[in-house]
Design a protein around this motif. Structure first.
Motif, PDB file in Angstrom:
ATOM      1  N   ALA A 202      53.640  40.435  28.572  1.00  0.00           N
ATOM      2  CA  ALA A 202      54.308  41.188  27.651  1.00  0.00           C
ATOM      3  C   ALA A 202      53.492  42.432  27.056  1.00  0.00           C
ATOM      4  O   ALA A 202      54.158  43.339  26.778  1.00  0.00           O
ATOM      5  CB  ALA A 202      54.764  40.109  26.480  1.00  0.00           C
ATOM      6  N   ARG A 203      52.523  42.423  26.936  1.00  0.00           N
ATOM      7  CA  ARG A 203      51.678  43.305  26.479  1.00  0.00           C
ATOM      8  C   ARG A 203      51.418  44.575  27.270  1.00  0.00           C
ATOM      9  O   ARG A 203      51.604  45.812  26.910  1.00  0.00           O
ATOM     10  CB  ARG A 203      50.431  42.851  25.788  1.00  0.00           C
ATOM     11  N   TRP A 204      51.016  44.350  28.505  1.00  0.00           N
ATOM     12  CA  TRP A 204      50.637  45.446  29.481  1.00  0.00           C
ATOM     13  C   TRP A 204      51.663  45.873  30.470  1.00  0.00           C
ATOM     14  O   TRP A 204      51.519  47.182  30.866  1.00  0.00           O
ATOM     15  CB  TRP A 204      49.197  44.828  29.951  1.00  0.00           C
ATOM     16  N   CYS A 205      52.423  45.295  30.905  1.00  0.00           N
ATOM     17  CA  CYS A 205      53.222  45.544  32.102  1.00  0.00           C
ATOM     18  C   CYS A 205      54.436  46.498  31.343  1.00  0.00           C
ATOM     19  O   CYS A 205      54.970  46.243  30.389  1.00  0.00           O
ATOM     20  CB  CYS A 205      54.038  44.271  32.714  1.00  0.00           C
ATOM     21  N   SER A 206      55.035  47.450  32.367  1.00  0.00           N
ATOM     22  CA  SER A 206      56.024  48.162  32.005  1.00  0.00           C
ATOM     23  C   SER A 206      57.418  47.579  32.203  1.00  0.00           C
ATOM     24  O   SER A 206      58.311  48.195  31.632  1.00  0.00           O
ATOM     25  CB  SER A 206      55.895  49.557  32.645  1.00  0.00           C
ATOM     26  N   ARG A 207      57.234  46.520  33.042  1.00  0.00           N
ATOM     27  CA  ARG A 207      58.637  45.934  33.383  1.00  0.00           C
ATOM     28  C   ARG A 207      58.156  44.429  33.943  1.00  0.00           C
ATOM     29  O   ARG A 207      56.988  44.257  34.520  1.00  0.00           O
ATOM     30  CB  ARG A 207      59.265  46.660  34.491  1.00  0.00           C
ATOM     31  N   LEU A 208      58.946  43.520  33.790  1.00  0.00           N
ATOM     32  CA  LEU A 208      58.892  42.051  34.083  1.00  0.00           C
ATOM     33  C   LEU A 208      60.128  41.625  35.369  1.00  0.00           C
ATOM     34  O   LEU A 208      61.175  42.023  34.957  1.00  0.00           O
ATOM     35  CB  LEU A 208      58.806  41.056  32.997  1.00  0.00           C
ATOM     36  N   ILE A 209      59.809  40.892  36.129  1.00  0.00           N
ATOM     37  CA  ILE A 209      60.634  40.454  37.002  1.00  0.00           C
ATOM     38  C   ILE A 209      60.441  38.755  36.753  1.00  0.00           C
ATOM     39  O   ILE A 209      59.294  38.414  37.291  1.00  0.00           O
ATOM     40  CB  ILE A 209      60.736  40.651  38.476  1.00  0.00           C
ATOM     41  N   LEU A 210      61.421  38.181  36.236  1.00  0.00           N
ATOM     42  CA  LEU A 210      61.419  36.908  36.152  1.00  0.00           C
ATOM     43  C   LEU A 210      61.983  35.835  37.111  1.00  0.00           C
ATOM     44  O   LEU A 210      63.219  36.307  37.330  1.00  0.00           O
ATOM     45  CB  LEU A 210      61.793  36.474  34.748  1.00  0.00           C
ATOM     46  N   LEU A 211      61.286  35.378  37.869  1.00  0.00           N
ATOM     47  CA  LEU A 211      61.711  34.417  38.929  1.00  0.00           C
ATOM     48  C   LEU A 211      61.858  32.989  38.580  1.00  0.00           C
ATOM     49  O   LEU A 211      61.119  32.378  37.606  1.00  0.00           O
ATOM     50  CB  LEU A 211      60.784  34.274  40.339  1.00  0.00           C
ATOM     51  N   ASP A 212      62.880  32.348  38.888  1.00  0.00           N
ATOM     52  CA  ASP A 212      62.918  30.743  38.827  1.00  0.00           C
ATOM     53  C   ASP A 212      63.697  30.492  39.737  1.00  0.00           C
ATOM     54  O   ASP A 212      64.942  30.708  40.291  1.00  0.00           O
ATOM     55  CB  ASP A 212      64.033  30.624  37.183  1.00  0.00           C
ATOM     56  N   ARG A 213      63.171  29.162  40.400  1.00  0.00           N
ATOM     57  CA  ARG A 213      63.605  28.641  41.771  1.00  0.00           C
ATOM     58  C   ARG A 213      64.141  29.523  42.912  1.00  0.00           C
ATOM     59  O   ARG A 213      65.332  29.460  43.411  1.00  0.00           O
ATOM     60  CB  ARG A 213      65.063  27.856  41.464  1.00  0.00           C
ATOM     61  N   GLY A 214      63.350  30.600  43.065  1.00  0.00           N
ATOM     62  CA  GLY A 214      63.346  31.554  44.217  1.00  0.00           C
ATOM     63  C   GLY A 214      64.373  32.667  43.854  1.00  0.00           C
ATOM     64  O   GLY A 214      64.824  33.509  44.783  1.00  0.00           O
ATOM     65  N   ARG A 215      64.984  32.735  42.519  1.00  0.00           N
ATOM     66  CA  ARG A 215      66.048  33.864  42.231  1.00  0.00           C
ATOM     67  C   ARG A 215      65.512  34.739  41.111  1.00  0.00           C
ATOM     68  O   ARG A 215      64.657  33.907  40.268  1.00  0.00           O
ATOM     69  CB  ARG A 215      67.308  33.105  42.032  1.00  0.00           C
ATOM     70  N   ILE A 216      66.176  35.712  40.953  1.00  0.00           N
ATOM     71  CA  ILE A 216      65.549  36.686  39.923  1.00  0.00           C
ATOM     72  C   ILE A 216      66.491  36.165  38.682  1.00  0.00           C
ATOM     73  O   ILE A 216      67.918  36.431  38.579  1.00  0.00           O
ATOM     74  CB  ILE A 216      65.875  38.162  40.129  1.00  0.00           C
ATOM     75  N   ALA A 217      65.916  35.616  37.494  1.00  0.00           N
ATOM     76  CA  ALA A 217      66.469  35.134  36.336  1.00  0.00           C
ATOM     77  C   ALA A 217      66.571  36.280  35.535  1.00  0.00           C
ATOM     78  O   ALA A 217      67.612  36.557  34.570  1.00  0.00           O
ATOM     79  CB  ALA A 217      65.856  34.123  35.755  1.00  0.00           C
ATOM     80  N   ALA A 218      65.761  37.330  35.312  1.00  0.00           N
ATOM     81  CA  ALA A 218      65.913  38.495  34.633  1.00  0.00           C
ATOM     82  C   ALA A 218      65.024  39.540  35.179  1.00  0.00           C
ATOM     83  O   ALA A 218      63.917  39.335  35.761  1.00  0.00           O
ATOM     84  CB  ALA A 218      65.386  38.130  33.331  1.00  0.00           C
ATOM     85  N   ASP A 219      65.399  40.809  34.784  1.00  0.00           N
ATOM     86  CA  ASP A 219      64.457  41.992  35.408  1.00  0.00           C
ATOM     87  C   ASP A 219      64.770  43.140  34.306  1.00  0.00           C
ATOM     88  O   ASP A 219      65.841  43.499  34.221  1.00  0.00           O
ATOM     89  CB  ASP A 219      65.038  42.194  36.828  1.00  0.00           C
ATOM     90  N   GLY A 220      63.718  43.551  33.847  1.00  0.00           N
ATOM     91  CA  GLY A 220      63.837  44.664  32.976  1.00  0.00           C
ATOM     92  C   GLY A 220      62.569  44.743  32.133  1.00  0.00           C
ATOM     93  O   GLY A 220      61.523  44.439  32.363  1.00  0.00           O
TER      94      GLY A 220
END
Length: 266
Positions: A202-220
């Protein structure tokens, strides 16, 4: 042009659909945190991009189809830091770091000035230059991790993939590593790192891709991906969310209680 483009990627490991039709791109200057619970597909995704696992879908590296690239050509574009931190070779630290230059020089060729400069800079950045002549096999776990990170940095590629790079590092070196990755992004290179530490992500990345069960749950952006509801639903925990010193603070606190209807949290 993106450094990495993934389209409708699917990976099956035995009976398990480890990656299930995901698509995303990574542009220059991004520090992307790949997050998600155990078994979400983070390591599988990184290994697939490297060509280590068979897959369906399309992967392009710097605009070229990955399937058409040789291993050496791919290594000139992507450096990889694996989860495993063991060093099997009984060689000095400097020699271990120098292996990162292999994709940039002919087989059996000696080191050039550019190679030596890259090796020296990488060792200094990871603070391993002070024990350059020590056998790499005699180092502590944290020291080995820093040597392997230095080897990846010496490779000097536009894109760095790192699988749990902060594992085994003390807090000071974890923060120094995240700061370094952010600096690489500011220089126009890109980093994709799988992370279990939501606070660091949360503190250092400019963007996060959240994976859940092999799929992208959120990206931003971290603030839009990591929300109390999403952390509760996907990780099954409650967390503190705030800001301090100009950055995001996310600290998991406890297991989430079941919903009112009695549904169990995972």
């Amino acid at each position: 042009m993106s450094l990495l483009a993934v389209r409708d990627l699917k990976v099956r490991l035995g009976a398990v659909q480890a990656i299930d039709g995901i698509s995303f791109t990574v542009g220059r200057g991004e520090f992307v945190g790949l997050i998600g619970p155990n078994g979400a597909g983070k390591s599988t995704l990184l290994r697939t991009v490297l060509g280590l696992l068979p897959a369906q879908g399309e992967i392009a590296i710097d605009g070229k189809a990955a399937a058409a690239m040789s291993a050496r050509e791919r290594a000139a574009h992507i450096a990889y830091l694996a989860q495993e931190r063991e060093i099997a070779w009984d060689v000095p630290v400097e020699t271990a770091v120098a292996l990162g230059r292999a994709p940039h020089r002919p087989a059996f060729a000696g080191l050039r000035d550019a190679d030596r400069d890259a090796i020296e800079q990488a060792m200094r950045r990871m603070e391993v230059d002070g024990f350059r002549q020590r056998p790499a096999t005699e180092l502590s776990g944290g020291e080995k991790a820093r040597v392997l990170i230095a080897r990846a940095l010496a490779q000097d590629t536009p894109l760095l993939l790192a699988d749990e790079p902060a594992a085994g590092l003390d807090p000071g070196h974890q923060i120094a590593l995240m700061r370094l990755f952010a600096e690489l992004a500011s220089e126009g290179r890109s980093v994709v790192a799988s992370l279990h530490d939501l606070g660091l992500a949360a503190r250092w990345c400019s963007r996060l891709i959240l994976l859940d069960r092999g799929r992208i749950a959120a990206d931003g952006m971290p603030g839009t991906v990591l929300t109390p509801q999403r952390v509760r639903e996907i990780y099954g925990v409650t967390a503190f969310f705030g800001t301090a010193a100009g950055g995001n603070v996310v600290q998991p606190l406890d297991l989430a209680e079941p919903d009112e209807d009695g549904a169990a949290q995972r």
